[in-house]
Design an enzyme around this catalytic site. Structure first.
Site, mmCIF file in Angstrom:
data_model
loop_
_atom_site.group_PDB
_atom_site.id
_atom_site.type_symbol
_atom_site.label_atom_id
_atom_site.label_comp_id
_atom_site.label_asym_id
_atom_site.label_seq_id
_atom_site.Cartn_x
_atom_site.Cartn_y
_atom_site.Cartn_z
ATOM 1 N N GLY A 13 0.824 -1.200 0.000
ATOM 2 C CA GLY A 13 0.000 0.000 0.000
ATOM 3 C C GLY A 13 0.856 1.246 0.000
ATOM 4 O O GLY A 13 2.005 1.227 -0.420
ATOM 5 N N CYS A 14 0.304 2.327 0.482
ATOM 6 C CA CYS A 14 0.996 3.619 0.519
ATOM 7 C C CYS A 14 2.351 3.483 1.199
ATOM 8 O O CYS A 14 2.435 3.071 2.354
ATOM 9 C CB CYS A 14 0.137 4.639 1.264
ATOM 10 S SG CYS A 14 0.975 6.215 1.526
ATOM 11 N N PHE A 15 3.410 3.838 0.501
ATOM 12 C CA PHE A 15 4.743 3.621 1.061
ATOM 13 C C PHE A 15 5.052 4.485 2.268
ATOM 14 O O PHE A 15 5.927 4.169 3.062
ATOM 15 C CB PHE A 15 5.846 3.699 0.017
ATOM 16 C CG PHE A 15 5.912 4.894 -0.893
ATOM 17 C CD1 PHE A 15 5.371 6.126 -0.579
ATOM 18 C CD2 PHE A 15 6.580 4.771 -2.115
ATOM 19 C CE1 PHE A 15 5.477 7.214 -1.442
ATOM 20 C CE2 PHE A 15 6.691 5.844 -2.981
ATOM 21 C CZ PHE A 15 6.140 7.072 -2.644
ATOM 22 N N TRP A 16 4.322 5.574 2.471
ATOM 23 C CA TRP A 16 4.552 6.410 3.662
ATOM 24 C C TRP A 16 4.300 5.610 4.931
ATOM 25 O O TRP A 16 5.093 5.633 5.863
ATOM 26 C CB TRP A 16 3.642 7.620 3.672
ATOM 27 C CG TRP A 16 3.858 8.617 2.589
ATOM 28 C CD1 TRP A 16 4.970 8.808 1.827
ATOM 29 C CD2 TRP A 16 2.903 9.591 2.145
ATOM 30 N NE1 TRP A 16 4.777 9.826 0.937
ATOM 31 C CE2 TRP A 16 3.514 10.327 1.114
ATOM 32 C CE3 TRP A 16 1.606 9.892 2.514
ATOM 33 C CZ2 TRP A 16 2.858 11.372 0.453
ATOM 34 C CZ3 TRP A 16 0.962 10.938 1.865
ATOM 35 C CH2 TRP A 16 1.588 11.661 0.847
ATOM 36 N N GLY A 17 3.177 4.922 4.984
ATOM 37 C CA GLY A 17 2.826 4.150 6.174
ATOM 38 C C GLY A 17 3.724 2.944 6.365
ATOM 39 O O GLY A 17 4.093 2.607 7.496
#
Length: 168
Positions: A13-17
């Site tokens: 998923g979102c690489f930030w998280g």
């Protein structure tokens, strides 16, 4: 005396998280993380292009770790613990191939470990849902733009990643 390090590459998923939760839980063990793009067919992709889905790249995190301090097996299990591996091309509100669940293995040993841990996690935690995580040989990893690196540290109230939390 030099330390031998290995790489582990995960898309969840979102690489930030993904970056944030790995750093939070393994930073004290000397793991370093960077976010970027991998698994696609476009040279030098950028965020806007990856978001179109046309590159087939995934938003991913590349970890560098000392296997004497943290075993690859531990990282794979944590990868499954921190996202939903049963949804194809989506994590929560983020939908598209760039948000797929994938393990990009760097050696035959990593692939074997990832497959074994996946089977164990399937049997123990996802009896009623099939894990759809892809196993892909690691290829070129393209670093994401600088403003994406350590994004949630730089913007602690700027974005919530509701899909990245410990499930068990």
């Amino acid at each position: 005396m030099s330390t031998v390090t290995e790489k582990a590459t995960f898309a969840a998923g979102c690489f930030w998280g993904v970056e944030h939760i790995f750093r939070k839980h393994f930073g004290a063990d000397g793991i370093t993380c960077k976010v970027g793009y991998t698994g696609g067919n476009t040279e030098d992709p950028n965020y806007r292009l990856v978001c179109t889905g046309s590159t087939n790249h995934a938003e991913a995190v590349e970890l560098t770790f000392d296997p004497k301090r943290v075993m690859y097996e531990t990282l794979v299990e944590f990868f499954y613990k921190m996202h939903d591996p049963t949804t194809a091309n989506a994590q929560g509100p983020d939908v598209g191939t760039q948000y797929r669940s994938a393990i990009f293995y760097h050696s035959p040993e990593q692939k074997e470990i990832a497959e074994r841990v996946t089977q164990e996690v399937q049997e123990k935690h996802y009896k009623d849902k099939k894990i759809v995580t892809q196993f892909i040989p690691a290829g070129k990893f393209y670093d994401a733009e600088e403003y994406h690196q350590l994004y949630l540290e730089k913007n602690p109230t700027g974005y919530e990643c509701p899909t990245h939390f410990l499930r068990w």
